[in-house]
Design an enzyme around this catalytic site. Structure first.
Site, short mmCIF file in Angstrom:
data_model
loop_
_atom_site.label_atom_id
_atom_site.label_comp_id
_atom_site.label_asym_id
_atom_site.label_seq_id
_atom_site.Cartn_x
_atom_site.Cartn_y
_atom_site.Cartn_z
N LYS A 198 -6.83 -0.51 10.41
CA LYS A 198 -7.71 -1.65 10.11
C LYS A 198 -6.98 -2.69 9.26
O LYS A 198 -7.09 -3.89 9.49
CB LYS A 198 -8.98 -1.17 9.41
CG LYS A 198 -9.92 -2.31 9.14
CD LYS A 198 -11.35 -1.93 9.13
CE LYS A 198 -12.21 -3.21 9.09
NZ LYS A 198 -13.62 -2.92 8.96
N ARG A 225 -22.06 -18.21 -6.26
CA ARG A 225 -21.09 -18.64 -5.23
C ARG A 225 -19.92 -17.67 -5.08
O ARG A 225 -18.85 -18.04 -4.60
CB ARG A 225 -20.58 -20.06 -5.50
CG ARG A 225 -21.69 -21.08 -5.52
CD ARG A 225 -21.15 -22.50 -5.35
NE ARG A 225 -22.26 -23.43 -5.35
CZ ARG A 225 -22.77 -24.01 -6.43
NH1 ARG A 225 -22.25 -23.77 -7.61
NH2 ARG A 225 -23.78 -24.83 -6.32
N ASN A 274 -14.42 -4.27 17.53
CA ASN A 274 -15.80 -4.25 18.03
C ASN A 274 -15.93 -3.38 19.27
O ASN A 274 -16.97 -3.42 19.94
CB ASN A 274 -16.27 -5.68 18.36
CG ASN A 274 -16.34 -6.53 17.11
OD1 ASN A 274 -16.54 -6.02 16.01
ND2 ASN A 274 -16.15 -7.83 17.26
N GLU A 308 -11.60 -12.86 12.19
CA GLU A 308 -11.98 -12.47 13.54
C GLU A 308 -11.97 -13.62 14.56
O GLU A 308 -12.95 -13.87 15.26
CB GLU A 308 -13.39 -11.83 13.52
CG GLU A 308 -13.63 -11.00 14.77
CD GLU A 308 -14.95 -10.21 14.72
OE1 GLU A 308 -15.02 -9.28 13.90
OE2 GLU A 308 -15.84 -10.51 15.50
N HIS A 363 -19.19 -1.88 20.27
CA HIS A 363 -20.22 -2.43 19.38
C HIS A 363 -21.12 -3.46 20.08
O HIS A 363 -22.28 -3.61 19.72
CB HIS A 363 -19.58 -3.08 18.15
CG HIS A 363 -19.14 -2.08 17.12
ND1 HIS A 363 -18.19 -1.13 17.38
CD2 HIS A 363 -19.54 -1.87 15.84
CE1 HIS A 363 -18.01 -0.38 16.29
NE2 HIS A 363 -18.81 -0.81 15.34
N HIS A 410 -24.57 -2.23 19.63
CA HIS A 410 -25.57 -2.90 18.77
C HIS A 410 -26.87 -3.11 19.52
O HIS A 410 -27.97 -2.99 18.96
CB HIS A 410 -25.04 -4.25 18.30
CG HIS A 410 -24.16 -4.16 17.08
ND1 HIS A 410 -23.53 -5.25 16.54
CD2 HIS A 410 -23.83 -3.11 16.29
CE1 HIS A 410 -22.84 -4.88 15.48
NE2 HIS A 410 -23.00 -3.59 15.31
N GLU A 414 -16.73 6.12 14.68
CA GLU A 414 -15.82 5.01 14.34
C GLU A 414 -14.36 5.48 14.33
O GLU A 414 -13.45 4.74 14.71
CB GLU A 414 -16.19 4.39 12.97
CG GLU A 414 -17.53 3.67 12.93
CD GLU A 414 -17.53 2.26 13.55
OE1 GLU A 414 -16.48 1.80 14.02
OE2 GLU A 414 -18.61 1.65 13.57
N HIS A 441 -25.88 4.17 13.61
CA HIS A 441 -24.89 3.20 14.08
C HIS A 441 -23.81 3.93 14.90
O HIS A 441 -23.44 3.48 15.99
CB HIS A 441 -24.27 2.48 12.88
CG HIS A 441 -23.20 1.52 13.25
ND1 HIS A 441 -23.45 0.38 13.99
CD2 HIS A 441 -21.85 1.52 13.04
CE1 HIS A 441 -22.32 -0.28 14.19
NE2 HIS A 441 -21.33 0.39 13.62
N ARG A 454 -9.04 -9.13 15.65
CA ARG A 454 -10.03 -8.31 14.92
C ARG A 454 -11.20 -7.92 15.82
O ARG A 454 -11.89 -6.94 15.56
CB ARG A 454 -10.51 -9.04 13.66
CG ARG A 454 -11.40 -8.15 12.82
CD ARG A 454 -11.59 -8.65 11.39
NE ARG A 454 -12.46 -7.74 10.65
CZ ARG A 454 -12.69 -7.82 9.36
NH1 ARG A 454 -12.11 -8.75 8.64
NH2 ARG A 454 -13.49 -6.94 8.76
N LYS A 498 -15.98 -7.66 5.60
CA LYS A 498 -17.19 -8.12 6.28
C LYS A 498 -18.39 -7.65 5.48
O LYS A 498 -18.51 -6.46 5.15
CB LYS A 498 -17.29 -7.51 7.69
CG LYS A 498 -16.53 -8.29 8.75
CD LYS A 498 -16.92 -7.77 10.13
CE LYS A 498 -16.13 -8.45 11.21
NZ LYS A 498 -16.41 -7.85 12.54
N1 GLY Z 1 -16.28 -3.23 11.65
C1 GLY Z 1 -15.46 -4.13 12.35
C2 GLY Z 1 -14.72 -5.06 11.46
O1 GLY Z 1 -14.69 -4.88 10.23
O2 GLY Z 1 -14.13 -6.00 11.95
#
Ligand code: GLY
Length: 347
Positions: free
Chosen positions: A218, A120, A236, A228, A239, A243, A184, A255, A232, A142
């Site tokens: 960031k 957990r 994206n 998010e 993305h 994606h 990025e 990517h 946040r 993430k």
């Molecule tokens: N890669 C985008 C984020 O970490 O929110």
């Protein structure tokens, strides 16, 4: 060495600099008392760096076990995830032990998700060895694996205890992996830092400086919106469509390449919608400088089908990150029928 402190639900430091791997053990022992450490890596990175990290950890009193899986996005799935969890269990890791993610974005996401789920949740350390992982995926908590339906569809927010980014590891990256990382970095410039974007057109940039700017951006965003629900989403940029392109290419595009294409698509859409000005013409030369692609053959319908299977859909709407100008983006929510119309008119 530069240090960026992150004050999220877990407080931790991101250390960026040369020659950090041989000191990994002593740096980690400042935040985690010596225990059992499971180094999770892939078959490309482990032969290069696992021995250095292992010896350093052992010197600082950790006992070390190691697991490496086949490199690449194709491994980022539930089956590898299950194998790693079984490895952690058979190695008898307990709640007070740690996972050490040593590698690029796939390793960091995968090992982080294992740490989030095993017993957990146990603590983990990120040691990113690619520019992409260093500037983005190793920071912010993430973690995820891909499902057949799309990228990163099973995951958790789980913050690392420390991030060690040794810029010497970039010496073993190939040209394509370096370009992938720069996609990025360009993204951060478009989101909120025109100066960073401008800097990227020069040749004499110091990677430690650039990464500290990206990680600080960031950090600020993650501290405002860790899970998010708002800001946040700005991260994206490129993305949502990227994606879809990445998946459509069956991951033959990296990517970063897919994000580059996604940024061009959304810049053009933003300009057509009257939101963005002067983005595409500034973006294309930077992408070309870093050998990143700007287009890909895909239909509006194909993008819609893949993008609406992505986790970026909220109920019956989708939030797009629209660049207004270089250094400034806005979030815009559209119904899925509006999104479909926008794609068919612009792709
Ligand atoms: N890669 C985008 C984020 O970490 O929110």
């Amino acid at each position: 060495m530069t240090t960026v402190d992150v004050n999220a639900s877990t407080k931790y430091s991101v250390h960026i600099g040369k020659g950090l791997l041989p000191h990994a053990g002593e740096m980690i022992s400042k935040v985690v008392s010596p225990c059992k450490a499971a180094i999770i890596s892939d078959d490309k990175v482990a032969p290069l760096y696992a021995k250095t990290v292992r010896e350093s950890l052992e010197k600082s009193g950790f006992s070390v076990v190691e697991y490496a899986f086949p490199n690449g996005e194709a491994s980022k799935n539930i089956s590898t995830f299950a194998q790693i969890l079984e490895f952690l269990a058979s190695s008898k890791l307990s709640r007070t032990d740690i996972v050490v993610a040593l590698g690029g974005g796939v390793v960091g996401d995968m090992a982080g998700f294992c740490a989030a789920c095993y017993l957990r949740g146990i603590r983990f350390v990120q040691i990113p060895t690619t520019i992409l992982a260093a500037c983005d995926s190793s920071v912010g908590g993430k973690t995820a694996v891909d499902l057949a339906a799309g990228k990163n569809l099973a995951g958790a927010f789980h913050q690392p205890s420390i991030v060690l980014c040794d810029t010497d590891t970039f010496k073993t990256l190939d040209k394509r992996q370096i370009s992938c990382g720069y996609a990025e970095i360009i993204k951060y410039g478009i989101i909120c830092d025109e100066k960073l974007f401008e800097k990227l057109s020069y040749d004499d940039n110091d990677i430690e400086d650039i990464l500290s700017v990206c990680v600080s951006i960031k950090r600020d965003i993650v501290e405002r919106d860790e899970k998010e629900s708002g800001d946040r989403k700005l991260l994206n940029l490129g993305h949502t469509l990227g994606h879809a392109v990445e998946k459509h290419s069956n991951f033959s595009l990296t990517h970063g390449e897919a994000v580059a294409i996604g940024m061009v698509m959304i810049a053009k859409i933003s300009e057509k919608l009257g939101v963005g000005q002067n983005i595409t013409q500034r973006l294309l030369p930077i992408l070309s400088k870093y050998s990143l692609p700007e287009s890909y053959d895909i239909s509006a319908g194909e993008i819609f089908d893949i993008a609406t299977g992505d986790k970026k859909v909220d109920g019956s709407s989708i939030t797009l990150v629209l660049p207004e100008e270089i250094g400034k983006c806005r979030l815009a929510k559209y119904s899925l029928s509006e999104f479909s119309k926008i794609l068919s008119e612009n792709i």
